[in-house]
Design an enzyme around this catalytic site. Structure first.
Site: not given
Length: 427
Positions: A126, A413
């Protein structure tokens, strides 16, 4: 000092061993100081993105690389520079199965950049889009290049299913979804990322109703931001061509309109049936989209007569236990603030990627930051989370949303227990 200078001018035989050692150390220090490199200032001169499409929605007919091309081309046009000035490109992209060789190369050539333009595809799950910006910034800081494009792209609607190679077993073959296998599964604990988030919710005592309330607020903020034109400077329209039908022009994010607040508290939990907290409503969705930024040195901006929007101040990566990935941004953010000597009170706006509502609530709690300064125009829960794009999207959004002189800190994150964070200042 005069005595020391006289001693230094004296012959080697007239110096004591201690003095000779002192002379050597002084000369070493002088050489080190003189040769210390100075990093170049890096500025953002444009930041654009496509609208974010829902899963199998308005943008699903376009492959990842086409979305990347559109975002790149839009960023270069907004910057007002010739495409030939772009010397290199980095693009984040996670789910590359079936996309063909070198996705970033496809995006670069699709955007009309010269055939000689080098490119690299970045996969940090991500955080890929943000990591692409970080790596481009490093190249610019050290003078390797002076104008670059960086961002992220993902079409989760077009991710294929796969089967293992080999003889066909009795009973048929098993297909695996690469979205889950390569994008959303913790390979170390053999659990879904949502199960990791449930673990964090339990550790930090973050209840379901807190997460539902946060999700509703995210949708409310996104709707208000669109109505107020907050995304007007960053979102570029995308034309979707369907054979035998009129072209469709997609101008807005699709996801934030697809919510029924009355159903949010009634939904079943997804990853933990007993005492679970995470649902389809308070987690991010599967989406399609791309974002790109044009970065250059301050010197190149002056040479090209371009007005910078913001400057890159600092960035950092951090890592924790894979199951604890939701709190990894806490560490990356802390590293950035420590490196530049700023306090959390100095930050005007925060972007904490909403992989899950839990992630933002956990980071707000651990960092002790003002919730009213976090994701003020909504986030991935309501806007969508094309995983290779999101890190670039939140940096780009800060670029437009901040006021002159303000600092903004974006963090995200990533699977495996990692995170990235970037501090920018509006110019």
């Amino acid at each position: 000092m005069a005595v020391l200078a006289a001693l230094l001018r004296g012959g080697a035989r007239s110096r004591s061993p201690l003095l000779r050692r002192l002379v050597q150390e002084i000369r070493y220090v002088e050489r080190s100081y003189v040769s210390k490199p100075t990093l170049k200032e890096v500025v953002i001169v444009s930041a654009t993105r496509t609208p974010i499409g829902s899963f199998l929605g308005s943008l699903s007919l376009l492959p990842t690389t086409k979305l990347g091309s559109i975002a790149m081309q839009g960023a270069i046009e907004k910057a007002g520079i010739p495409k030939e000035e772009v010397k290199e490109a980095y693009m984040g992209n996670v789910l590359q199965g079936g996309e063909g060789q070198a996705p970033a190369r496809q995006a670069v050539l699709g955007a009309g950049l010269p055939i000689s333009t080098p490119r690299t595809t970045i996969n940090k799950v991500c955080a890929s889009g943000m990591k692409a910006i970080m790596m481009a910034s490093q190249s610019l800081m050290c003078g390797h290049q002076d104008v670059m494009v960086a961002g992220g792209m993902e079409s989760m609607s077009n991710v294929p299913y796969v089967m293992n190679r080999g003889s066909t077993p009795y009973g048929g073959v098993k297909l695996e979804d690469l979205i889950v296998k390569d994008g959303l599964t913790d390979v170390y604990n053999k659990i879904h990322m949502g199960s990791c988030a449930e673990n964090t919710a339990k550790k930090l005592n973050i209840a379901r109703d807190e997460q539902d309330a946060y999700a509703i607020n995210s949708y409310t903020r996104s709707k208000a931001a669109w109505e107020a034109g907050k995304f007007g400077n960053e979102v570029i329209p995308v034309t979707v061509t369907v054979k035998g039908q009129p072209d469709v022009v997609v101008k807005e994010d699709e996801e934030y309109k697809r919510v029924d607040f009355s159903k949010v508290p009634k939904l079943k939990t997804v990853f933990q049936k007993e005492n679970g907290t995470i649902t389809a409503a308070n987690a991010s969705t599967l989406n399609d989209g791309a974002a790109a930024l044009v970065l250059m040195t301050a010197g190149a901006a002056k040479r090209l007569n371009v007005t910078p929007l913001a400057r890159i101040v600092a960035f950092a990566d951090a890592a924790v236990e894979p199951i604890d990935f939701p709190i990894a941004p806490v560490h990356a953010v802390s590293m950035v603030l420590k490196d530049v000597g700023l306090k959390k009170e100095d930050i005007a706006m925060w972007e904490v990627n909403e992989a899950f509502s839990l992630v933002v609530l956990a980071n707000i709690k651990m960092l002790e930051i003002d919730p009213q300064k976090v994701n003020i125009n909504g986030g991935a829960v309501s806007l969508g989370h094309p995983i290779g794009m999101s890190g670039a999207r939140i940096v780009g959004h800060l670029t437009h949303a901040l006021k002159q002189g303000e600092y903004g800190l974006a963090s995200i994150c990533n699977g495996g227990g990692g995170a990235s964070a970037m501090l920018i200042q509006k110019l």
